[in-house]
Design a protein around this motif. Structure first.
Motif, PDB file in Angstrom:
ATOM      1  N   ILE A  62       0.839  -1.206   0.000  1.00 32.75           N
ATOM      2  CA  ILE A  62       0.000   0.000   0.000  1.00 32.75           C
ATOM      3  C   ILE A  62       0.869   1.251   0.000  1.00 32.75           C
ATOM      4  O   ILE A  62       0.610   2.218  -0.725  1.00 32.75           O
ATOM      5  N   ALA A  63       1.949   1.240   0.814  1.00 33.47           N
ATOM      6  CA  ALA A  63       2.838   2.403   0.875  1.00 33.47           C
ATOM      7  C   ALA A  63       3.552   2.627  -0.454  1.00 33.47           C
ATOM      8  O   ALA A  63       3.653   3.765  -0.934  1.00 33.47           O
ATOM      9  N   VAL A  64       4.039   1.558  -1.073  1.00 30.28           N
ATOM     10  CA  VAL A  64       4.761   1.685  -2.354  1.00 30.28           C
ATOM     11  C   VAL A  64       3.836   2.214  -3.442  1.00 30.28           C
ATOM     12  O   VAL A  64       4.177   3.153  -4.181  1.00 30.28           O
ATOM     13  N   ILE A  65       2.661   1.617  -3.561  1.00 27.87           N
ATOM     14  CA  ILE A  65       1.707   2.065  -4.589  1.00 27.87           C
ATOM     15  C   ILE A  65       1.275   3.503  -4.316  1.00 27.87           C
ATOM     16  O   ILE A  65       1.166   4.322  -5.234  1.00 27.87           O
ATOM     17  N   GLY A  66       1.048   3.829  -3.043  1.00 25.38           N
ATOM     18  CA  GLY A  66       0.648   5.189  -2.702  1.00 25.38           C
ATOM     19  C   GLY A  66       1.699   6.219  -3.067  1.00 25.38           C
ATOM     20  O   GLY A  66       1.379   7.293  -3.597  1.00 25.38           O
TER      21      GLY A  66
ATOM     22  N   SER B 297      11.547  11.541 -11.446  1.00 24.76           N
ATOM     23  CA  SER B 297      11.068  11.287 -10.084  1.00 24.76           C
ATOM     24  C   SER B 297      10.692   9.827  -9.891  1.00 24.76           C
ATOM     25  O   SER B 297      10.996   9.230  -8.845  1.00 24.76           O
ATOM     26  N   ILE B 298      10.033   9.215 -10.889  1.00 24.32           N
ATOM     27  CA  ILE B 298       9.655   7.807 -10.772  1.00 24.32           C
ATOM     28  C   ILE B 298      10.890   6.919 -10.700  1.00 24.32           C
ATOM     29  O   ILE B 298      10.947   5.961  -9.902  1.00 24.32           O
ATOM     30  N   LEU B 299      11.916   7.230 -11.515  1.00 29.14           N
ATOM     31  CA  LEU B 299      13.155   6.453 -11.451  1.00 29.14           C
ATOM     32  C   LEU B 299      13.810   6.572 -10.080  1.00 29.14           C
ATOM     33  O   LEU B 299      14.297   5.586  -9.521  1.00 29.14           O
ATOM     34  N   VAL B 300      13.819   7.777  -9.537  1.00 25.58           N
ATOM     35  CA  VAL B 300      14.397   7.974  -8.198  1.00 25.58           C
ATOM     36  C   VAL B 300      13.617   7.174  -7.154  1.00 25.58           C
ATOM     37  O   VAL B 300      14.214   6.560  -6.253  1.00 25.58           O
ATOM     38  N   VAL B 301      12.291   7.178  -7.269  1.00 26.50           N
ATOM     39  CA  VAL B 301      11.463   6.417  -6.323  1.00 26.50           C
ATOM     40  C   VAL B 301      11.778   4.922  -6.420  1.00 26.50           C
ATOM     41  O   VAL B 301      11.922   4.232  -5.404  1.00 26.50           O
ATOM     42  N   ILE B 302      11.912   4.419  -7.645  1.00 23.69           N
ATOM     43  CA  ILE B 302      12.215   2.993  -7.824  1.00 23.69           C
ATOM     44  C   ILE B 302      13.582   2.652  -7.242  1.00 23.69           C
ATOM     45  O   ILE B 302      13.753   1.645  -6.545  1.00 23.69           O
ATOM     46  N   TYR B 303      14.590   3.489  -7.510  1.00 24.47           N
ATOM     47  CA  TYR B 303      15.914   3.246  -6.936  1.00 24.47           C
ATOM     48  C   TYR B 303      15.861   3.250  -5.414  1.00 24.47           C
ATOM     49  O   TYR B 303      16.483   2.412  -4.756  1.00 24.47           O
TER      50      TYR B 303
END
Length: 417
Positions: free
Chosen positions: A334-338, A357-363
């Motif tokens: 839930i936290a990751v998807i949120g 930003s999405i790449l940074v979040v994934i890293y």
């Protein structure tokens, strides 16, 4: 001493009543009913949920409380010739001890508050009338608009960080009246939960240092967290402070865009990933700058998931494997998807900012999420392939693969033998 009882049932009953009242409020708001805060609906639903969690808190569903009755006598009855075997004593788990004492502290705190409240709520109690007749009620409980609490917190965070970390509350929700008594109960609940949480963290830290002193070779260093702090979080949190325009040259951010194809090239060694890597090298020419207006806000959200991951790393030593896997799968997912949805919604107006930003979040997630959780969400074939890489001989292996590609693959691609 560690069995359930009133010390757990009373706090849970109070929290169950508040939770039921809030659930009734949410349901009426979703249905568009007016007024949303119906006292009758809150009392009915709160009473039912409070009764249920109170019975559960007393231990009605706990086998440790089933120590009486005919079935217990039958189980303990032994024939005269039976050999009695000594059962080794098993110490309770540390998390059980901490939880039991947390419930006891909460119960005695509630009891102390009720005794103090008698000075103000009893009609003829030993309270002191410090108001003029008709000007106030010494036993009255006031109300405050929810926006009057939320807005100062939002402005404080915005002033302290120069970022809009909390969204603006809608007018209908901001006008909702909340009792000071409810706020006080919430404050006590948050206080007790934070005491429990920090107690567990301190205990785990002390246990880690003791184990490291006894056996230094087996004291693991959280290198992934260090990389996240030094390479990802610290630089990106300082960019808004150093760059007033919030626009960073693509040349400085190019490693973030090149990392995925580079890692895939190392893991799978396919030409397609090399081609994508070469295309990524052209980005500084095609895109001169990237906006990082919301990158600090995104990083705070990722750090929040990091705190959750740290909590689950601690709980992994105290919970059963099945319980831990279910809890981590639900909460962390839930936290990751949120965070991903929040990042897209925050940066969707600019494609390259959103992509970055999405790449940074994934890293960040790959560095801070627990390894057992990563194994649950990453396919086994991908995980095993990447984990089989010999990192100590990575550069020589890559150089040999590249030399072999140029010596045999390139002539074959050009039609030469």
């Amino acid at each position: 001493m560690l069995q359930p009882g009133l010390s757990r049932a009373v706090p849970l009953g109070i929290l169950g009543f508040i939770g039921g009242a809030l659930l009734a409020l949410v349901i009426r708001m979703l249905q568009g009913l007016d007024p949303a805060g119906s006292v009758g609906a809150a009392l009915v639903l709160g009473a039912f949920i409070s009764a249920g969690v109170f019975v559960w808190g007393m231990g009605a569903f706990d086998l440790r409380m089933s120590v009486h009755g005919d079935h217990a006598e039958a189980e303990h009855a032994e024939p005269e010739h039976a050999v009695v075997k000594a059962v080794p004593h098993k110490d309770p788990a540390p998390i059980s001890i901490l939880g039991a004492f947390t419930w006891k502290v909460t119960f005695w705190t509630i009891l102390g508050v009720l005794i103090i409240a008698a000075f103000g709520f009893l009609p003829s109690g030993p309270h002191i009338h410090n108001v003029h007749p008709g000007a106030g009620d010494v036993s009255g409980v006031g109300f405050v608009a929810l926006g009057g609490i939320y807005q100062p917190i939002r402005e404080f965070l915005q002033t302290a960080t120069a970022l809009e970390l909390l969204p603006k509350m809608s007018d209908d929700l901001a006008a909702l009246q909340v009792s000071y008594l409810v706020l006080f109960v919430v404050f006590v609940a948050v206080t007790m939960f934070s005491l429990f949480l920090f107690g567990a963290l301190f205990a785990s830290a002390i246990n880690y240092f003791l184990q490291g002193k006894k056996n230094p070779d087996k004291a693991n260093i959280a290198w992934r967290v260090l990389i996240f702090i030094l390479v990802v979080a610290a630089p990106l949190l300082t960019i808004p402070l150093l760059v007033s325009s919030r626009e960073v040259p693509m040349a400085l951010l190019i490693p973030v865009f090149l990392l995925p194809p580079l890692l895939l090239l190392i893991a799978y060694r396919r030409v397609i990933w090399g081609v994508l890597l070469l295309i990524g090298l052209l980005l500084p020419i095609l895109v001169l700058t990237v906006k990082v207006t919301n990158i600090a806000t995104v990083m705070f959200a990722v750090i929040g998931v990091g705190l959750l991951s740290f909590i689950f790393n601690v709980l992994r030593h105290y919970l059963s494997d099945r319980t831990w896997r279910i809890a981590s799968a639900v909460v962390l997912s839930i936290a990751v998807i949120g965070v991903i949805v929040y990042t897209v919604g925050l940066t969707h107006t600019d494609f390259w900012e959103m992509f970055f930003s999405i790449l940074v979040v994934i890293y960040g997630f790959l560095l801070i999420l627990p390894v057992p959780y990563l194994k649950m969400i990453i396919p086994a074939s991908v995980w095993n392939k990447f984990a089989a890489i010999k990192w100590m001989t990575l550069l020589p292996d890559m150089a040999g693969w590249l030399a072999n590609l140029l010596r045999t693959g390139l002539p074959s691609f050009l039609g030469q033998k």
